[in-house]
Scaffold this motif. Structure first.
Motif: not given
Ligand code: ADP
Length: 431
Positions: A279-289, A309-320
């Protein structure tokens, strides 16, 4: 070092082989030799007694009663009688036998290049002198065959040992290859680790150095340097923790504690942890299970894997951007996937991202708030493989996002039979 080791191993096995071969050969040779000689001696002794019997019965020894045309005899009583065709051989044998001690029964005699076996028996004395009877067989052929057998044993042994040494050296060299590679990897690992540890230490040292030079200033005035040092100290702690995990996994001192585990449960827990950060980075996170997915797994380690894996995803994904965490089931395995719409990875780097200390582009990471150690995906791969699974990474190129998939084997028979245990708290090893 390894060449010397394989040489030593080869020498040791060859020495062992020489000892075994020598013992076996000597045993085989002496058995054959004693068997052959016993049958020769038996023939000679029998012939002698047959001749003696005829002499007792008829008063005249029968030349033809030796039982074998090849066995000659020599009787020395008042005169000497002999069936030996060669008079000179007969004279030499007689001269030799005249010197024989009474207790000697069998003797070998060589004359004109031929080898003879002689049986000698003392006769009861009727008058003076020492009468005797001897039977004699030309056993040159037997001696020749035995000496050939000896040569063959020695030759086969020599060539065999040479071959064994050569093959042994090649084999031991080949068998040491994996150890050599592992050793090389360890050396590289230690070198890389030392290098990686030096950088944050140098930053901490220089920043604290600046603070020390300004002891007259307040903490607030030095906050920038102190913050830098603190940040690097945290990075150092994480690096040490990651190194420890990998070192333990290498030495197999990091046991995998498999228990029935619902992956959907774990995914929802991870979602709770990362929702605020995303949220703080403006990334939309969804879980499918959609359904409970029970596998036998180590909750702490799988938590650690997902955090990496999530650390990397958050780190390398920009806002939006978007991140999707999913767990799906197929016939015999469960697939965990983390998909992001972030920076992506160039094709030429994809195959190296699981290498230790590999970071695609250090400058790219430096722009982010937290620099990576290049160990995250190596640890993730270890966790996947320790569960009997595998991990893969996909990206269509720079700017096109990244997907990491982890396949974990499903053991339906065991998982359905077992009841679920209490969900455990994630370990402090989690990132
Ligand atoms: P780090 O601790 O530096 O993140 P990792 O082993 O986790 O190290 O990752 C290795 C490299 O792979 C990273 O430096 C990064 O460049 C690349 N990488 C990993 N995950 C992603 C992702 N989701 N998007 C883009 N690049 C990634």
């Amino acid at each position: 070092m390894f060449r010397r080791l394989s040489l030593r191993l080869t020498m040791l096995s060859v020495v062992l082989l020489v000892v075994l071969y020598t013992i076996t050969s000597v045993a085989v040779y002496t058995t054959i030799r004693s068997f052959v000689m016993r049958s020769v001696d038996f023939g000679l002794r029998e012939a002698a007694y047959r001749v003696m019997n005829t002499a007792v019965l008829t008063g005249i020894p029968s030349f033809g009663s030796t039982g074998s045309p090849q066995i000659y005899f020599l009787l020395v009583e008042n005169g000497s009688f002999s069936t030996i065709p060669d008079a000179s051989l007969a004279a030499h044998v007689k001269a030799r036998l005249d010197t024989v001690k009474n207790d000697q029964e069998f003797l070998n005699y060589t004359f004109a290049g031929e080898h003879y076996r002689i049986f000698y028996v003392q006769l009861p004395t009727s008058g003076g002198g020492s009468p005797y009877l001897a039977t004699l067989l030309d056993d040159s052929q037997t001696v020749h065959v035995l000496s050939e057998l000896q040569s063959v044993i020695i030759l086969v042994g020599a060539f065999g040992m040479l071959g064994a040494a050569l093959v042994g050296f090649i084999l031991s060299d080949r068998m040491l290859q994996p150890i050599r590679r592992a050793w090389q990897r360890q050396l590289e690992f230690v070198a890389d680790a030392s290098h990686e540890l030096r950088t944050p230490l140098a930053v901490i040292q220089s920043n604290l150095g600046i603070v020390m030079e300004h002891t007259d200033q307040s903490v607030e005035e030095n906050l920038e340097w102190l913050n830098n040092a603190h940040g690097e100290a945290r990075r150092l702690a994480k690096l040490v923790q990651d190194l420890l995990t990998l070192a333990r996994s290498d030495s197999e001192r990091m046991p995998i504690d498999r228990k029935p585990l619902d992956l959907r449960d774990l995914l929802l827990h991870i979602q709770d942890l990362y929702e605020t950060i995303a949220d703080m980075k403006g990334i939309h996170l969804t879980v499918r299970a959609n359904e409970p997915l029970v596998i036998l797994g180590d909750r702490d380690r799988l938590h650690q894997l997902l955090v990496i894996l999530l650390d990397n995803a958050v780190k390398f994904t920009d806002e939006g951007g978007e991140i999707e965490l999913a767990a799906t089931r197929s016939r015999n395995h469960v697939t965990l996937s983390v998909r992001d719409t972030g920076l992506g990875i160039a094709k030429e780097h994809l195959h190296r991202v699981f290498d230790r200390f590999f970071t695609v582009d250090p400058s790219r990471s430096r722009e982010q708030s937290s620099k990576g150690t290049g160990l995250g995906l190596s640890i993730a791969r270890w966790v996947a493989e320790a569960h009997g699974g595998r991990i893969g990474i996909w990206s269509d190129g720079l700017g096109k996002g990244t997907t990491v998939r982890v396949e974990l084997p499903l053991n339906p028979k065991r998982t359905t039979a077992l009841t679920m245990g209490d969900p455990q708290e994630p370990s402090s090893n989690g990132r």
